[in-house]
Design a protein around this motif. Structure first.
Motif, PDB file in Angstrom:
ATOM      1  N   ASN A  58       0.820  -1.167  -0.071  1.00 33.64           N
ATOM      2  CA  ASN A  58       0.092   0.059   0.039  1.00 33.64           C
ATOM      3  C   ASN A  58       0.913   1.258   0.126  1.00 33.64           C
ATOM      4  N   SER A  59       1.899   1.106   0.844  1.00 33.97           N
ATOM      5  CA  SER A  59       2.768   2.248   0.735  1.00 33.97           C
ATOM      6  C   SER A  59       3.365   2.554  -0.473  1.00 33.97           C
ATOM      7  N   SER A  60       3.851   1.702  -1.079  1.00 31.28           N
ATOM      8  CA  SER A  60       4.491   1.849  -2.567  1.00 31.28           C
ATOM      9  C   SER A  60       3.363   2.353  -3.321  1.00 31.28           C
ATOM     10  N   MET A  61       2.214   2.062  -3.553  1.00 29.80           N
ATOM     11  CA  MET A  61       1.154   2.460  -4.294  1.00 29.80           C
ATOM     12  C   MET A  61       0.904   3.949  -3.866  1.00 29.80           C
ATOM     13  N   ILE A  62       0.762   4.172  -2.639  1.00 30.42           N
ATOM     14  CA  ILE A  62       0.540   5.718  -1.997  1.00 30.42           C
ATOM     15  C   ILE A  62       1.676   6.561  -2.569  1.00 30.42           C
ATOM     16  N   VAL A  63       3.180   5.992  -2.561  1.00 32.38           N
ATOM     17  CA  VAL A  63       4.130   7.039  -2.851  1.00 32.38           C
ATOM     18  C   VAL A  63       4.134   7.202  -4.155  1.00 32.38           C
ATOM     19  N   SER A  64       3.913   6.428  -5.179  1.00 32.80           N
ATOM     20  CA  SER A  64       3.892   6.406  -6.533  1.00 32.80           C
ATOM     21  C   SER A  64       2.827   7.386  -6.953  1.00 32.80           C
ATOM     22  N   THR A  65       1.563   7.026  -6.164  1.00 35.52           N
ATOM     23  CA  THR A  65       0.456   7.961  -6.619  1.00 35.52           C
ATOM     24  C   THR A  65       0.522   9.502  -6.350  1.00 35.52           C
ATOM     25  N   ILE A  66       1.414   9.585  -5.036  1.00 43.00           N
ATOM     26  CA  ILE A  66       1.348  11.105  -4.610  1.00 43.00           C
ATOM     27  C   ILE A  66       2.558  11.756  -5.606  1.00 43.00           C
ATOM     28  N   ILE A  67       3.443  11.147  -6.211  1.00 39.49           N
ATOM     29  CA  ILE A  67       4.375  11.469  -7.185  1.00 39.49           C
ATOM     30  C   ILE A  67       3.696  11.862  -8.648  1.00 39.49           C
ATOM     31  N   SER A  68       2.961  11.047  -8.996  1.00 33.48           N
ATOM     32  CA  SER A  68       2.215  11.315 -10.336  1.00 33.48           C
ATOM     33  C   SER A  68       1.159  12.376  -9.953  1.00 33.48           C
ATOM     34  N   MET A  69       0.616  12.521  -8.747  1.00 37.66           N
ATOM     35  CA  MET A  69      -0.516  13.704  -8.441  1.00 37.66           C
ATOM     36  C   MET A  69       0.043  15.203  -8.652  1.00 37.66           C
ATOM     37  N   ALA A  70       1.485  15.001  -7.832  1.00 35.64           N
ATOM     38  CA  ALA A  70       2.319  16.121  -7.772  1.00 35.64           C
ATOM     39  C   ALA A  70       2.642  16.711  -9.210  1.00 35.64           C
ATOM     40  N   HIS A  71       2.962  15.887 -10.034  1.00 37.27           N
ATOM     41  CA  HIS A  71       3.290  16.123 -11.509  1.00 37.27           C
ATOM     42  C   HIS A  71       2.378  16.686 -11.985  1.00 37.27           C
ATOM     43  N   CYS A  72       1.254  15.965 -11.991  1.00 41.88           N
ATOM     44  CA  CYS A  72      -0.045  16.359 -12.769  1.00 41.88           C
ATOM     45  C   CYS A  72      -0.629  17.724 -12.355  1.00 41.88           C
ATOM     46  N   LEU A  73      -0.339  18.077 -11.178  1.00 43.82           N
ATOM     47  CA  LEU A  73      -0.807  19.584 -10.580  1.00 43.82           C
ATOM     48  C   LEU A  73       0.310  20.395 -10.671  1.00 43.82           C
ATOM     49  N   ASN A  74       1.474  20.190 -11.452  1.00 42.78           N
ATOM     50  CA  ASN A  74       2.677  20.777 -11.652  1.00 42.78           C
ATOM     51  C   ASN A  74       3.469  21.341 -10.444  1.00 42.78           C
ATOM     52  N   MET A  75       3.607  20.307  -9.418  1.00 39.13           N
ATOM     53  CA  MET A  75       4.327  20.592  -8.201  1.00 39.13           C
ATOM     54  C   MET A  75       5.457  19.513  -8.276  1.00 39.13           C
ATOM     55  N   ARG A  76       6.491  20.284  -7.544  1.00 38.79           N
ATOM     56  CA  ARG A  76       7.867  19.427  -7.294  1.00 38.79           C
ATOM     57  C   ARG A  76       7.280  18.582  -6.128  1.00 38.79           C
ATOM     58  N   VAL A  77       8.294  17.286  -6.116  1.00 43.90           N
ATOM     59  CA  VAL A  77       7.847  16.486  -5.016  1.00 43.90           C
ATOM     60  C   VAL A  77       9.464  15.965  -4.226  1.00 43.90           C
ATOM     61  N   VAL A  78       9.237  16.185  -2.948  1.00 44.48           N
ATOM     62  CA  VAL A  78      10.415  15.786  -2.035  1.00 44.48           C
ATOM     63  C   VAL A  78      10.082  14.477  -1.293  1.00 44.48           C
ATOM     64  N   ALA A  79      10.924  13.495  -1.302  1.00 41.30           N
ATOM     65  CA  ALA A  79      10.632  12.274  -0.344  1.00 41.30           C
ATOM     66  C   ALA A  79      11.490  12.449   0.965  1.00 41.30           C
ATOM     67  N   GLU A  80      10.795  12.578   2.151  1.00 39.67           N
ATOM     68  CA  GLU A  80      11.520  12.767   3.221  1.00 39.67           C
ATOM     69  C   GLU A  80      11.837  11.135   4.122  1.00 39.67           C
ATOM     70  N   GLY A  81      12.968  11.452   4.611  1.00 36.76           N
ATOM     71  CA  GLY A  81      13.116  10.115   5.496  1.00 36.76           C
ATOM     72  C   GLY A  81      13.845   9.074   4.923  1.00 36.76           C
ATOM     73  N   VAL A  82      14.475   9.210   3.590  1.00 38.07           N
ATOM     74  CA  VAL A  82      15.231   8.156   2.742  1.00 38.07           C
ATOM     75  C   VAL A  82      16.309   7.703   3.563  1.00 38.07           C
ATOM     76  N   GLU A  83      16.397   6.467   3.721  1.00 43.06           N
ATOM     77  CA  GLU A  83      17.528   5.741   4.519  1.00 43.06           C
ATOM     78  C   GLU A  83      18.137   4.657   3.831  1.00 43.06           C
ATOM     79  N   THR A  84      17.739   4.004   2.732  1.00 43.09           N
ATOM     80  CA  THR A  84      18.402   2.970   2.194  1.00 43.09           C
ATOM     81  C   THR A  84      18.361   3.399   0.450  1.00 43.09           C
ATOM     82  N   MET A  85      19.257   2.443   0.029  1.00 39.24           N
ATOM     83  CA  MET A  85      19.420   2.520  -1.302  1.00 39.24           C
ATOM     84  C   MET A  85      18.133   1.933  -2.013  1.00 39.24           C
ATOM     85  N   SER A  86      17.559   1.102  -1.560  1.00 38.95           N
ATOM     86  CA  SER A  86      16.349   0.520  -2.255  1.00 38.95           C
ATOM     87  C   SER A  86      15.235   1.253  -2.287  1.00 38.95           C
TER      88      SER A  86
END
Ligand code: C2E
Ligand code: MG
Ligand code: MG
Ligand code: MG
Length: 278
Positions: free
Chosen positions: A215-243
């Protein structure tokens, strides 16, 4: 019996309340003094472009260092600052300090980076907020297009008419706006479209569960596409691993922030060049 029990719990309740408020008042007094004694510091965490590895920005995060001792994290004192109204002065200090720092790095010859500053609800919803912001920009000489104010969904969704008005005025100043901890609150998509917001920051809880929660992976990819559709930048916080980084890169998230690259650090330790080969 019932009556007696009631009285007992009343007494316990009272004792707890007064213990809590004594601690609370002491904390507020110490925080008031902390501002005079210059005990607050800002640390800065780099925001990294996932494609180039270059540093695109910094987020300023406040800490309190009582008597030069151990750093106290904001979660332990921001609520008391808000409760006492001290957040107005401390928030103004943080904004000014971050602007001065951004300008200083620029004058030292580093490529200009965005400076993101967190703004609390109490601060944002005061009548003088925009005016104060304008004064800080004028006095520090910072280019407003490099300043980004981070607001949470709850700030923005409280009193929507007032928010839209204030956001508009900030836009006129040339400052950009980011929705912090996105996905954890109750943003109405309809309002989101009406607000001059230029960036969404995906909450760290979604990034943390990327590897084990579909669900989280779905939510993350959805937020990214939504941001782009709305012409917004998107930043991911709390990135700790290469994967996590790989997932975000594959899904076209442009900017990341997290311990994988750097913890928040004092200005003098802020990296002077980007992160190649990641
Ligand atoms: P935030 O704005 O969502 O800030 C991100 C928090 O995540 C920071 O905690 C940061 O240190 C932490 N973080 C960053 N990368 C990672 C990571 O990879 N893993 C983990 N586990 N954590 C990571 P911090 O510095 O304790 O700040 C907590 C909150 O306090 C901030 O959340 C913000 O809401 C508030 N805050 C911080 N500075 C200020 C300020 O100057 N003014 C106001 N009003 N609020 C502030
Ligand atoms: Mg933030
Ligand atoms: Mg956040
Ligand atoms: Mg947060």
């Amino acid at each position: 019996r019932a009556k007696q029990q009631g009285q007992n719990s009343y007494r316990i309740y009272n004792a707890e309340i007064s213990a809590r408020s004594t601690g609370w008042i002491t904390l507020q007094t110490r925080l008031r003094r902390a501002l005079e004694k210059n005990e607050f510091v800002l640390h800065y965490q780099p925001q990294v472009d996932v494609v180039s590895g270059e540093i695109a920005g910094a987020e300023a995060l406040i800490r309190w260092q009582p008597d030069g001792g151990k750093l106290v994290p904001p979660g332990e004192f921001i609520p008391a600052l808000e409760e006492s109204g001290l957040i107005l002065d401390v928030g103004e200090w943080a904004l000014r300090t971050a602007c001065v720092q951004q300008r200083q790095w620029f004058l030292a010859g580093y490529p200009p980076i965005t400076m993101s500053v967190n703004v609390s609800a109490v601060q944002f919803h005061t009548a003088q907020f925009v005016e104060k912001m304008a004064v800080i920009l004028a006095e520090t000489g910072m280019d407003p297009s490099f300043l980004c104010l981070e607001l949470t969904e709850s700030i923005v969704m409280r009193d929507v008419a007032d928010t839209i008005d204030t956001l508009g005025k900030l836009r006129v100043l040339g400052v950009s706006l980011s929705l912090d901890d996105f996905g954890t609150g109750y943003s109405s998509l309809c309002y989101l479209r009406k607000m001059p917001i230029s960036e969404l920051k995906i909450d760290r809880s979604f990034i943390a569960s990327l590897s084990h929660d579909q669900n989280s992976s779905m939510i993350v990819s959805t937020i990214i596409s939504m941001a782009h559709c709305l012409n917004m930048r998107v930043v991911a916080e709390g990135v700790e691993t290469m994967s996590q980084l790989e997932y975000l890169r594959t899904n076209s998230c442009q900017t990341v922030q997290g311990f994988l690259f750097s913890k928040p650090v004092p200005a003098c330790e802020f990296p002077s060049s980007g992160f190649a080969h990641t």
